[in-house]
Design an enzyme around this catalytic site. Structure first.
Site, PDB file in Angstrom:
ATOM      1  N   CYS A 181      39.163  34.302  45.071  1.00  0.00           N
ATOM      2  CA  CYS A 181      37.842  34.799  44.680  1.00  0.00           C
ATOM      3  C   CYS A 181      36.705  33.875  45.122  1.00  0.00           C
ATOM      4  CB  CYS A 181      37.773  35.072  43.184  1.00  0.00           C
ATOM      5  SG  CYS A 181      38.292  33.709  42.128  1.00  0.00           S
ATOM      6  N   ASP A 223      31.352  41.184  42.385  1.00  0.00           N
ATOM      7  CA  ASP A 223      32.665  40.712  41.952  1.00  0.00           C
ATOM      8  C   ASP A 223      33.643  40.646  43.124  1.00  0.00           C
ATOM      9  OD1 ASP A 223      35.073  40.180  40.645  1.00  0.00           O
ATOM     10  OD2 ASP A 223      34.549  41.414  38.909  1.00  0.00           O
ATOM     11  N   HIS A 240      36.759  40.096  43.008  1.00  0.00           N
ATOM     12  CA  HIS A 240      38.124  40.431  42.601  1.00  0.00           C
ATOM     13  C   HIS A 240      38.504  41.876  42.926  1.00  0.00           C
ATOM     14  CE1 HIS A 240      36.730  37.107  39.954  1.00  0.00           C
ATOM     15  NE2 HIS A 240      37.943  36.642  40.179  1.00  0.00           N
TER      16      HIS A 240
END
Length: 472
Positions: free
Chosen positions: A305, A429, A431
């Site tokens: 990440c 994000d 992820h």
């Protein structure tokens, strides 16, 4: 390198004309003055061609063909020179339409986001009317240098809903003629002997009232050698001298052209800003690519990440023209950390995490970009960092990497109320593991506004705030 045309691009329709013009010049002398005269004569011939009745403009993805000179002739016959330019949209077949022709376009009842641009192709008729004559062949033996290339014409004008085809295409041909003058200047300025550097037009979207501005650069001459010309342009348009507005990487990307690398750009633009009492949004400035898990055939689910957040930041510096270096891969990031002595050689090729401090080191090593680190002892303190974060986006405008525990995110902006202290964070994000589907990414919150409870209230966080180089 000079301004070729300037038009606002946020309202009305943009006519964009592209197409190669054959440039052919026979140089029978190496005398610099004579060579320049021959080059200028060839450009004058091209300008005469675009003003002739053999010049044809074809509307892409449609049956519409326009002869703009000699009284403006248009096909199909339902279209006349007095037809409004906007009506051309009805004849354009988009990818979304299953059937072909004017009727199917009308059934749609609305334009797509790309419909604000009408793309045209520049062509020249090769057959002419008149009395036939027998060909004459002549053979001459002499030493000469033959220049042959295709000039990549690319000019734009903005038209309003009231502009007719006749008026709009007169302006378009004026812009084309002007661009050929600018191409001639750039060619002569950068010509070495009999070597011709191809003049290339680029469009840049500037703040109003300048709008969309076209600049011609010589191909093969890097941005680093064009700083004096950029300074002249910044002065002309009264632009700040700490942002590279006219580097090639900053060229305007038209909405109807997909990015070839497949990454989504600026997914946050489709989001609605949160409503806060006396709140104001402070956002990333410019363009970035969304980098997340599982891209580039790399399975980094569960450990990559921070790498992806770093890649998003690097893409921002690349696409704003602050660096020409491509976005680094995971291994290149790891090797940079080895090179600065932060990691052992065995780190390269591993699946080990990195954090904000490593992101700071890589940005400095690969891009020569410095960063500030904001230390937050627990997530609950982030709610009080509105002023610092707002100031960062006002002054630097770069994405922020935030790491805490085992998670990393990218902060693209904040909505903050100075009076109440309320705050929301615009989060990208890394992820996410799915496809480049903007609707899924925004609807499911992979790019979205988050409240203070998004952060682990008891975990520590480090924020890497990249500092923008002050360069032109």
């Amino acid at each position: 390198m000079v301004v070729a045309d300037s038009q606002s691009s946020d309202t009305g329709t943009v006519l964009r004309l592209r197409g190669p013009l054959d440039f052919k010049c026979l140089l029978d002398s190496t005398d610099a003055l004579l060579v320049h005269r021959l080059i200028s004569s060839t450009f004058e011939t091209l300008r005469s061609q675009v003003k002739s009745e053999s010049c044809v403009l074809m509307v892409c993805d449609s049956p519409v063909i326009i002869w703009p000179n000699g009284g403006v002739h248009v096909t199909p016959e339902e279209i006349s020179p007095d037809t409004k330019c906007e009506d051309i949209h009805q004849w354009i077949q988009t990818d979304e339409q299953e059937s072909v022709g004017k009727r199917s376009a009308k059934k749609k009842g609305r334009k797509s986001a790309a419909a604000s641009v009408i793309n045209l192709r520049l062509m020249m008729e090769t057959t002419t009317t008149g009395p036939a004559s027998a060909p004459i062949l002549c053979r001459t033996v002499q030493k000469s240098h033959f220049l042959s290339t295709a000039l990549p014409v690319d000019c734009v004008v903005r038209v309003t809903c009231n502009d007719t085809i006749k008026d709009a295409f007169e302006r378009l041909l004026e812009a084309l003629t002007h661009q050929l003058h600018e191409m001639e200047k750039v060619t002569l300025q950068h010509m070495k002997g009999t070597t011709l550097l191809l003049p290339e037009p680029f469009h840049f979207l500037l703040p109003e009232p300048a709008g969309l501005v076209t600049v011609v650069y010589p191909a093969g001459v890097p941005d680093s050698q064009l700083e004096a010309q950029r300074q002249e342009l910044h002065q002309r348009f009264e632009l700040p001298h700490d942002w590279p507005c006219f580097k090639r990487a900053n060229a305007y990307h038209f909405p109807n052209e997909p990015y070839k690398d497949g990454y989504l750009r600026n997914p946050h633009l489709v989001l609605t800003h949160p409503t806060l009492d006396n709140g104001k949004a402070y956002l990333v400035r410019g363009i970035y690519s969304y980098h997340h898990y599982m891209q580039d055939h790399v399975d980094d689910n569960g450990w990559g990440c921070a790498y992806r957040s770093l890649q998003t930041i690097c893409s921002w510096f690349q696409q704003q023209g602050f660096t020409e270096r491509p976005v680094p891969t995971h291994k290149e990031i790891q090797q940079a950390l080895v090179d600065v002595g932060d990691k052992q050689v065995s780190f390269v090729g591993s699946r080990q995490w990195i954090g904000s401090i490593e992101v700071q080191a890589v940005l400095n090593q690969l891009l020569e970009v410095t960063s500030k680190i904001m230390f937050v002892s627990q997530g609950s303190e982030l709610a009080s960092k509105g002023r610092e974060l707002a100031n960062h986006f006002l002054t630097e405008g770069t994405p922020i990497m935030i790491g805490g525990g085992v998670l990393a995110h990218t902060i693209l902006g904040v909505s903050w109320s100075e009076t109440s202290g309320q705050i929301r964070y615009l989060i990208l994000d890394p992820h996410y593991t799915g496809a480049e589907d903007l609707r899924v990414i925004t609807d499911k919150g992979w790019c979205g506004w988050k409240g203070p409870d998004f952060w682990d209230q008891t975990a520590y966080y480090n924020l890497c705030l990249p500092q923008r180089p002050k360069t032109i």
